[in-house]
Motif scaffolding. Structure first.
Motif, PDB file in Angstrom:
ATOM      1  N   TYR A 169     156.579 -16.616   6.521  1.00 34.94           N
ATOM      2  CA  TYR A 169     157.706 -17.395   7.028  1.00 34.94           C
ATOM      3  C   TYR A 169     159.019 -17.008   6.339  1.00 34.94           C
ATOM      4  O   TYR A 169     160.072 -16.984   6.982  1.00 34.94           O
ATOM      5  CB  TYR A 169     157.454 -18.893   6.821  1.00 34.94           C
ATOM      6  N   GLY A 170     158.954 -16.716   5.055  1.00 35.85           N
ATOM      7  CA  GLY A 170     160.184 -16.473   4.307  1.00 35.85           C
ATOM      8  C   GLY A 170     160.740 -15.074   4.438  1.00 35.85           C
ATOM      9  O   GLY A 170     161.952 -14.874   4.277  1.00 35.85           O
ATOM     10  N   ARG A 171     159.890 -14.080   4.759  1.00 32.46           N
ATOM     11  CA  ARG A 171     160.353 -12.695   4.681  1.00 32.46           C
ATOM     12  C   ARG A 171     160.069 -11.837   5.906  1.00 32.46           C
ATOM     13  O   ARG A 171     160.725 -10.803   6.071  1.00 32.46           O
ATOM     14  CB  ARG A 171     159.712 -12.014   3.470  1.00 32.46           C
ATOM     15  N   HIS A 172     159.122 -12.221   6.728  1.00 26.92           N
ATOM     16  CA  HIS A 172     158.667 -11.263   7.744  1.00 26.92           C
ATOM     17  C   HIS A 172     158.717 -11.757   9.186  1.00 26.92           C
ATOM     18  O   HIS A 172     159.005 -10.962  10.088  1.00 26.92           O
ATOM     19  CB  HIS A 172     157.241 -10.795   7.410  1.00 26.92           C
ATOM     20  N   MET A 173     158.424 -13.004   9.427  1.00 28.24           N
ATOM     21  CA  MET A 173     158.347 -13.466  10.804  1.00 28.24           C
ATOM     22  C   MET A 173     159.733 -13.663  11.407  1.00 28.24           C
ATOM     23  O   MET A 173     160.674 -14.085  10.728  1.00 28.24           O
ATOM     24  CB  MET A 173     157.559 -14.767  10.885  1.00 28.24           C
ATOM     25  N   ARG A 174     159.821 -13.374  12.702  1.00 32.96           N
ATOM     26  CA  ARG A 174     161.059 -13.587  13.453  1.00 32.96           C
ATOM     27  C   ARG A 174     160.918 -14.877  14.253  1.00 32.96           C
ATOM     28  O   ARG A 174     159.997 -15.035  15.051  1.00 32.96           O
ATOM     29  CB  ARG A 174     161.292 -12.406  14.403  1.00 32.96           C
ATOM     30  N   TYR A 175     161.827 -15.827  14.027  1.00 32.51           N
ATOM     31  CA  TYR A 175     161.799 -17.098  14.736  1.00 32.51           C
ATOM     32  C   TYR A 175     163.197 -17.699  14.688  1.00 32.51           C
ATOM     33  O   TYR A 175     164.054 -17.291  13.892  1.00 32.51           O
ATOM     34  CB  TYR A 175     160.782 -18.065  14.113  1.00 32.51           C
ATOM     35  N   ASP A 176     163.443 -18.653  15.554  1.00 34.13           N
ATOM     36  CA  ASP A 176     164.700 -19.394  15.589  1.00 34.13           C
ATOM     37  C   ASP A 176     164.469 -20.704  14.854  1.00 34.13           C
ATOM     38  O   ASP A 176     163.725 -21.564  15.327  1.00 34.13           O
ATOM     39  CB  ASP A 176     165.107 -19.642  17.043  1.00 34.13           C
ATOM     40  N   LYS A 177     165.118 -20.866  13.715  1.00 33.30           N
ATOM     41  CA  LYS A 177     164.878 -22.060  12.909  1.00 33.30           C
ATOM     42  C   LYS A 177     165.260 -23.334  13.660  1.00 33.30           C
ATOM     43  O   LYS A 177     164.718 -24.406  13.393  1.00 33.30           O
ATOM     44  CB  LYS A 177     165.658 -21.966  11.594  1.00 33.30           C
ATOM     45  N   ALA A 178     166.171 -23.198  14.617  1.00 34.25           N
ATOM     46  CA  ALA A 178     166.600 -24.363  15.384  1.00 34.25           C
ATOM     47  C   ALA A 178     165.683 -24.665  16.560  1.00 34.25           C
ATOM     48  O   ALA A 178     165.829 -25.697  17.217  1.00 34.25           O
ATOM     49  CB  ALA A 178     168.033 -24.157  15.896  1.00 34.25           C
ATOM     50  N   ALA A 230     161.542 -24.219  17.347  1.00 37.71           N
ATOM     51  CA  ALA A 230     160.193 -23.747  17.016  1.00 37.71           C
ATOM     52  C   ALA A 230     159.499 -23.117  18.207  1.00 37.71           C
ATOM     53  O   ALA A 230     158.564 -22.333  18.039  1.00 37.71           O
ATOM     54  CB  ALA A 230     159.357 -24.912  16.480  1.00 37.71           C
ATOM     55  N   ALA A 231     159.957 -23.444  19.424  1.00 38.55           N
ATOM     56  CA  ALA A 231     159.320 -22.922  20.640  1.00 38.55           C
ATOM     57  C   ALA A 231     160.077 -21.737  21.231  1.00 38.55           C
ATOM     58  O   ALA A 231     159.865 -21.387  22.393  1.00 38.55           O
ATOM     59  CB  ALA A 231     159.201 -24.031  21.678  1.00 38.55           C
ATOM     60  N   ASP A 232     160.948 -21.117  20.463  1.00 38.13           N
ATOM     61  CA  ASP A 232     161.711 -19.961  20.939  1.00 38.13           C
ATOM     62  C   ASP A 232     160.764 -18.929  21.563  1.00 38.13           C
ATOM     63  O   ASP A 232     159.846 -18.444  20.901  1.00 38.13           O
ATOM     64  CB  ASP A 232     162.464 -19.337  19.759  1.00 38.13           C
ATOM     65  N   PRO A 233     160.946 -18.585  22.828  1.00 32.66           N
ATOM     66  CA  PRO A 233     160.006 -17.653  23.472  1.00 32.66           C
ATOM     67  C   PRO A 233     160.023 -16.248  22.886  1.00 32.66           C
ATOM     68  O   PRO A 233     159.086 -15.479  23.109  1.00 32.66           O
ATOM     69  CB  PRO A 233     160.460 -17.645  24.938  1.00 32.66           C
ATOM     70  N   ALA A 234     161.040 -15.915  22.099  1.00 35.05           N
ATOM     71  CA  ALA A 234     161.114 -14.584  21.503  1.00 35.05           C
ATOM     72  C   ALA A 234     160.519 -14.542  20.096  1.00 35.05           C
ATOM     73  O   ALA A 234     160.570 -13.500  19.433  1.00 35.05           O
ATOM     74  CB  ALA A 234     162.565 -14.110  21.459  1.00 35.05           C
ATOM     75  N   ARG A 235     159.903 -15.633  19.661  1.00 33.07           N
ATOM     76  CA  ARG A 235     159.417 -15.722  18.285  1.00 33.07           C
ATOM     77  C   ARG A 235     158.205 -14.822  18.052  1.00 33.07           C
ATOM     78  O   ARG A 235     157.466 -14.506  18.985  1.00 33.07           O
ATOM     79  CB  ARG A 235     159.022 -17.162  17.954  1.00 33.07           C
ATOM     80  N   ASP A 236     158.005 -14.439  16.793  1.00 35.77           N
ATOM     81  CA  ASP A 236     156.718 -13.882  16.395  1.00 35.77           C
ATOM     82  C   ASP A 236     155.705 -15.023  16.330  1.00 35.77           C
ATOM     83  O   ASP A 236     156.069 -16.192  16.136  1.00 35.77           O
ATOM     84  CB  ASP A 236     156.819 -13.203  15.033  1.00 35.77           C
TER      85      ASP A 236
END
Length: 254
Positions: free
Chosen positions: A24-33, A35-41
């Motif tokens: 979570y802190g260094r590698h995954m791509r996500y939108d902190k705002a 959690a259901a961002d369709p582009a997330r890892d």
């Protein structure tokens, strides 16, 4: 959480906390705002009984609040003792062991076909590797050339009813993954710098081979009376043990 909810599965949460915090802190791509961002890892916690470690990370991200944490495992709480897809940030409902990796393979395949650049990390326990669906998923991942999939093994040497050697000998996990045409590295699962370097190394190999990181861990890591004591798969904290655990963990982080 374990103390507030009078809950079990604390030892297996301690064995994966560095792995999850590093992802979570260094590698995954996500939108902190969102959690259901369709582009997330995607992070599939196949060993769903270790979910307290993931909840701690989701709390740090702001996807869970203090009320969620304090009411863990209470009547009416949305935080159950196994991973639940209804919780923001939890990709799958898991806990029936051996099936999460197949879901992760499906997510990686979909991302590959969309050419979205998304990665899927599937965290499995070494005990659940003796389940047949794990090996079917590995065969398919290699066949489909899913180099956006990383299987992370929490190799703490224990499962619910004993050591992995007693229940079902696994042999050399790295060699087994390699035989299934995975790129494989082995790492100290409590060394965040080593974990991060290994993930970066594997992710840099764009060669059509799925990835595996075998993380050597200690069940109950950080609390002296829990470390490598399998009774803590199902044991609960009393006030005295809870206070001792806090003293040891706070001393280690000072």
């Amino acid at each position: 959480m374990a103390y507030a909810g009078n809950a079990v599965h604390l030892g297996c949460a301690f064995s994966i906390i560095e792995l999850l915090s590093c992802l979570y802190g260094r590698h995954m791509r996500y939108d902190k705002a969102n959690a259901a961002d369709p582009a997330r890892d995607h992070l599939v916690l196949s060993k769903g009984h270790g979910v307290m470690a993931q909840y701690a990370c989701l709390y740090e991200l702001g996807w869970l609040d203090r009320t969620d944490i304090d009411r863990y495992f209470h009547d009416g709480s949305r935080l159950k003792g196994l991973s639940d897809a209804h919780v923001p940030g939890c990709e799958v409902t898991s806990g029936t062991l051996g099936h999460g990796l197949s879901v992760g393979v499906g997510l990686a395949l979909a991302a590959s076909r969309r050419n979205s650049g998304q990665k899927c990390y599937a965290l499995v326990g070494d005990g659940e590797i003796n389940e047949g669906p794990i090996w079917e998923a590995m065969l398919f991942a290699a066949h489909a050339k899913l180099d956006n999939l990383m299987v992370i093994v929490d190799a703490n040497g224990f499962q619910a009813m004993g050591t992995t050697d007693e229940v079902m000998q696994l042999g050399d996990l790295g060699a087994k993954f390699a035989a299934f045409d995975f790129d494989v590295l082995t790492v100290d699962g409590h060394d965040r710098e080593a974990i991060s370097a290994a993930i970066t190394d594997l992710e840099g190999r764009h060669n059509g081979r799925p990835k595996a990181l075998v993380a050597k861990t200690v069940k109950g890591k950080g609390v002296s009376y829990m470390e490598n004591v399998n009774a803590w798969h199902y044991s609960r904290l009393n006030p005295e043990l809870y206070a001792q655990a806090l003293r040891e963990l706070e001393g280690a982080s000072a």
